[in-house]
Write a protein that holds these residues in place. Sequence first.
Motif, PDB file in Angstrom:
ATOM      1  N   GLU A 113      36.214  77.437  27.601  1.00 39.61           N
ATOM      2  CA  GLU A 113      36.706  77.169  28.965  1.00 39.61           C
ATOM      3  C   GLU A 113      36.355  78.355  29.877  1.00 39.61           C
ATOM      4  OE1 GLU A 113      38.243  74.714  30.555  1.00 39.61           O
ATOM      5  OE2 GLU A 113      39.284  73.469  29.105  1.00 39.61           O
ATOM      6  N   GLU A 155      38.266  77.378  35.752  1.00 44.51           N
ATOM      7  CA  GLU A 155      38.047  77.580  34.306  1.00 44.51           C
ATOM      8  C   GLU A 155      38.572  78.919  33.816  1.00 44.51           C
ATOM      9  OE1 GLU A 155      37.397  74.985  32.944  1.00 44.51           O
ATOM     10  OE2 GLU A 155      35.634  73.924  33.665  1.00 44.51           O
ATOM     11  N   HIS A 164      42.032  77.790  33.003  1.00 44.98           N
ATOM     12  CA  HIS A 164      42.075  77.034  31.752  1.00 44.98           C
ATOM     13  C   HIS A 164      42.038  77.902  30.510  1.00 44.98           C
ATOM     14  CE1 HIS A 164      40.656  73.218  34.009  1.00 44.98           C
ATOM     15  NE2 HIS A 164      41.876  73.592  34.300  1.00 44.98           N
ATOM     16  N   ILE A 257      45.526  70.699  32.221  1.00 38.66           N
ATOM     17  CA  ILE A 257      44.100  71.070  32.177  1.00 38.66           C
ATOM     18  C   ILE A 257      43.244  69.811  32.304  1.00 38.66           C
ATOM     19  CG2 ILE A 257      42.270  72.207  30.842  1.00 38.66           C
ATOM     20  CD1 ILE A 257      44.483  73.710  29.294  1.00 38.66           C
ATOM     21  N   GLU A 261      40.333  68.792  35.214  1.00 34.40           N
ATOM     22  CA  GLU A 261      38.909  68.593  34.912  1.00 34.40           C
ATOM     23  C   GLU A 261      38.302  67.457  35.728  1.00 34.40           C
ATOM     24  OE1 GLU A 261      37.449  70.786  33.379  1.00 34.40           O
ATOM     25  OE2 GLU A 261      38.794  71.634  31.883  1.00 34.40           O
ATOM     26  N   HIS A 264      35.873  68.329  38.361  1.00 33.74           N
ATOM     27  CA  HIS A 264      34.625  68.903  37.827  1.00 33.74           C
ATOM     28  C   HIS A 264      33.644  67.800  37.468  1.00 33.74           C
ATOM     29  CE1 HIS A 264      37.098  72.599  36.309  1.00 33.74           C
ATOM     30  NE2 HIS A 264      37.174  72.410  37.610  1.00 33.74           N
TER      31      HIS A 264
HETATM   32 FE   LIG Z   1      38.310  73.515  32.091  1.00 34.63          FE
END
Ligand SMILES: [Fe+2]
Length: 362
Positions: A113, A155, A164, A257, A261, A264
Motif C-alpha cells: 500500500e 496510500e 492505507h 480502506i 480505493e 483510485h
Molecule cells: Fe490503498
Amino acid sequence: MNVATESEPDRLVYSAEELLASDKYKEPLIANEVRCHGGFLDDGLYLSPRTLHRAPAIDAWKRQLARQGHELIDLSRDLTPPQYPNVAQAKLLLNHGVREPIVRALTIISIVEGFGAMIRDVRVPRLEDLFVGGVEGTALAHLRGGLFEAHARDESGYRDEGGHKQMWEAARDEALENPKIPGDVLMSIMGRRRRRQKTGPVFPEIEPKLERMLAFMSQVMVIEIFAEGTFEWGIELLSDPEVSANPKSASGMVSYIQQDEKPHVEYLRTALSEARARTIRTVDGKEIAGKVVIDEFLHRIIHAMTRERQRDQRDDLRENLIEAMKVAKNPKALLEEFDSLDEAWRPPAEIGFVSTRSPAAA
Ligand SMILES: [Fe+2]
Ligand SMILES: [Fe+2]
C-alpha cells in the motif's frame, strides 16, 4: 471558482487544491493511536479523504466519455486470482497458534500500500500535444494537477495523517494484539522485485514518457482491481472473533480502506479509457489508435499478473511456513491439512484485451 461541485455536476475543470480537498468530518479516524485520513459524519458514516470534489469530478469525466459514445474499461472479476493463503488456511494457522505467516502476509499488504505513493513520481508529458484533439476537461488533464497526488496521499499518508499503510498496520495490530513483526519482510519483497526483468519499449514510435506513464497507470489499475479480493479476504478473516481480538474495529478498518480505493480504480479506468478513445501522435509524425496501445498494455499486464500474483504470494508464505509451523503440536499433520484446503485456480483463457505486438500475436 470555489462554488460547491454539487451545484454544477457537469463541471470538467478543477484545480489541484479542489481535487485534494476533504469534507468536514465530525470525528477523525484514529487507528492504533495514529490519526488517519478520512473521518466520520454525525451518523457514524465513514467518508473517504479528498473526495469532496474528486468524486463528483470523476463522475463528470465518466459521463462525458459516455456522451461521446466511448466505453469504460472493465475487467472481468474472474480474472482476480484468489488470495493465498485463503481465509480457511489463514484461520487454520491462527487456530493452531501459527501466527507469523499471517502477520507477515498482513505486513506485506501494508508495505505494498505504501509503495502506492510512487504514483506521484510518474512523469507526465505534455498530453495536450500528444493526443489528437487535446485533453481539456478530462481526467487525463488532471493527473498531474491533483489526481496522482491525492492517490499518493491516500496510500502512504500525508504529513501527520496516516494512510492505507498505517491503516493496515492498525488492523493487523488490533486483530492480532500487537504481534512481533518479522524483520525481513521488506527485504524479501524488494529482492523479488529486483529479480524481475525490465523489457524495452513496446511502442518505440510513442514518446517514451507517454508509454511509461500509460503502462504504469495500467499496471496500477490492475493491482487496484485485484486488491478487491484482498479486502474481502481481510474483512472475512479479521472479523472472525475466533481468530481476531478486535473483530469489529480491525475489519472496519479494512472496509474503510476498501471504500477509499474506489476513486483510485475509477480515475485510472476513466483516464485510461479516455486515452483508449483517442488517437496518439507518434514521434515520427504519424498516428496510432489509443486502443491499440492501451489494450496491449492491459493484455500484457493481466497475463503476467494473473500468474505472478499467485506465485509471489505462495513464495512469500512458503519460504517461512515450515519453520513457523514448528510452534504447532503436530506440524506435519498441520501442513497436510493446510495444503488440503488449497483451491486450484487457473487464469481464464480470455483476458478481454487484444495484443497486437507480442511475439505470439505475430
Ligand atoms: Fe490503498
Ligand atoms: Fe489504491
